[in-house]
Design a protein around this motif. Structure first.
Motif, PDB file in Angstrom:
ATOM      1  N   LEU A 168       6.519   2.116  12.894  1.00 54.26           N
ATOM      2  CA  LEU A 168       7.663   2.337  12.023  1.00 54.26           C
ATOM      3  C   LEU A 168       8.283   1.029  11.561  1.00 54.26           C
ATOM      4  O   LEU A 168       8.588   0.862  10.378  1.00 54.26           O
ATOM      5  N   TRP A 169       8.461   0.077  12.492  1.00 55.76           N
ATOM      6  CA  TRP A 169       9.179  -1.141  12.106  1.00 55.76           C
ATOM      7  C   TRP A 169       8.409  -2.033  11.131  1.00 55.76           C
ATOM      8  O   TRP A 169       8.998  -2.554  10.184  1.00 55.76           O
ATOM      9  N   PRO A 170       7.065  -2.220  11.246  1.00 55.59           N
ATOM     10  CA  PRO A 170       6.403  -2.999  10.194  1.00 55.59           C
ATOM     11  C   PRO A 170       6.411  -2.291   8.849  1.00 55.59           C
ATOM     12  O   PRO A 170       6.511  -2.929   7.797  1.00 55.59           O
ATOM     13  N   THR A 229       2.120  -9.461   9.316  1.00 53.78           N
ATOM     14  CA  THR A 229       2.556  -8.693  10.483  1.00 53.78           C
ATOM     15  C   THR A 229       2.018  -7.272  10.443  1.00 53.78           C
ATOM     16  O   THR A 229       1.544  -6.731  11.453  1.00 53.78           O
ATOM     17  N   SER A 230       2.070  -6.635   9.278  1.00 60.85           N
ATOM     18  CA  SER A 230       1.574  -5.267   9.143  1.00 60.85           C
ATOM     19  C   SER A 230       0.091  -5.178   9.476  1.00 60.85           C
ATOM     20  O   SER A 230      -0.349  -4.274  10.197  1.00 60.85           O
ATOM     21  N   VAL A 268       5.635 -10.704   6.358  1.00 60.38           N
ATOM     22  CA  VAL A 268       5.699  -9.244   6.480  1.00 60.38           C
ATOM     23  C   VAL A 268       4.310  -8.627   6.318  1.00 60.38           C
ATOM     24  O   VAL A 268       3.899  -7.751   7.098  1.00 60.38           O
ATOM     25  N   LEU A 276       8.816  -0.333   7.765  1.00 57.41           N
ATOM     26  CA  LEU A 276      10.164  -0.537   7.226  1.00 57.41           C
ATOM     27  C   LEU A 276      10.349  -1.965   6.713  1.00 57.41           C
ATOM     28  O   LEU A 276      11.083  -2.189   5.745  1.00 57.41           O
ATOM     29  N   LEU A 277       9.691  -2.941   7.344  1.00 63.91           N
ATOM     30  CA  LEU A 277       9.770  -4.320   6.863  1.00 63.91           C
ATOM     31  C   LEU A 277       9.172  -4.444   5.462  1.00 63.91           C
ATOM     32  O   LEU A 277       9.725  -5.136   4.602  1.00 63.91           O
ATOM     33  N   LEU A 286      11.582  -2.913   3.061  1.00 64.62           N
ATOM     34  CA  LEU A 286      12.717  -3.814   2.848  1.00 64.62           C
ATOM     35  C   LEU A 286      12.336  -4.943   1.898  1.00 64.62           C
ATOM     36  O   LEU A 286      13.116  -5.296   0.999  1.00 64.62           O
ATOM     37  N   GLU A 323       4.938   5.950  16.257  1.00 61.57           N
ATOM     38  CA  GLU A 323       6.272   5.379  16.395  1.00 61.57           C
ATOM     39  C   GLU A 323       6.232   3.860  16.393  1.00 61.57           C
ATOM     40  O   GLU A 323       7.143   3.203  15.889  1.00 61.57           O
ATOM     41  N   PHE A 324       5.158   3.280  16.955  1.00 65.08           N
ATOM     42  CA  PHE A 324       5.038   1.833  17.037  1.00 65.08           C
ATOM     43  C   PHE A 324       4.938   1.197  15.656  1.00 65.08           C
ATOM     44  O   PHE A 324       5.254   0.030  15.475  1.00 65.08           O
TER      45      PHE A 324
END
Length: 199
Positions: free
Chosen positions: A165-167, A147-148, A144, A169-170, A173, A162-163
């Motif tokens: 957001l998912w890292p 990846t960030s 994680v 949120l990872l 999490l 927007e791109f």
């Protein structure tokens, strides 16, 4: 959004930001939302401090994780400060300034990926070395965090957030899973100690 339409008329992005802030001011739940944000900042401070105290035997890996965690906290506090400034000064600032401050906030969210990634990566590596966490959680945190950092470095100058957001949120999490894991671990150790004290 970092790049987009200008703020030179009544229908500009900046004016819409100010109108939105006015709607927030009229919402009775805004103070509750602000309190939740402040408590979330405090919870992150506690999490960073607790996790880094558990992995301190990893040496420079743990120190790097602590630096990343502190940098992420500073970025979060600055971002919240910008949001508060726009909200409080909504009647006194121009749409152009509102747009500029909003863009600063957006850029801050993007840059947060670096310290958050460093924190997750090096804290997980430290946990793997000190066996503070299981191998699954440690390697997941390493993935994680890496990846960030990679997403931020590979994207160049983005047109919007927007791109990212998912890292982001990872990472959240991963923090949530570790918080639950530490909570249950402390509960299990506290119960035998309490039973021994009463026997």
């Amino acid at each position: 959004m970092l790049i987009g339409e200008g703020s030179n008329d009544a229908g500009s992005t900046g004016q819409r930001i100010l109108d939105e802030q006015q709607r927030y001011a009229e919402n009775p739940w805004t103070n509750v939302a602000f309190a939740v944000v402040i408590l979330a900042q405090m919870a992150l401070m506690i999490f960073v401090g607790y996790l880094c105290s558990r992995i301190r035997d990893a040496g420079w890996l743990a120190t790097t994780a602590l630096v990343g965690g502190i940098a992420a906290l500073i970025a979060n506090v600055l971002s919240v400060s910008v949001v508060i400034a726009v909200f409080v000064l909504r009647d006194d600032i121009s749409p152009e300034l509102a747009r500029a401050l909003q863009d600063v906030d957006g850029a801050g969210h993007l840059v947060q990926l670096l310290p958050l990634g460093v924190f997750a990566l090096f804290a997980s590596a430290s946990a793997l070395v000190t066996r503070t966490l299981g191998r699954t959680l440690s390697w997941a945190g390493i993935a994680v965090g890496a990846t960030s950092i990679i997403v931020l470095a590979a994207s160049g100058l983005p047109a919007n957030d927007e791109f990212f957001l998912w890292p982001f949120l990872l990472v959240l999490l991963w923090i949530a899973v570790l918080s639950v894991r530490f909570g249950f671990a402390r509960s299990r150790t506290a119960m035998p100690a309490a039973m021994a004290a009463t026997s």
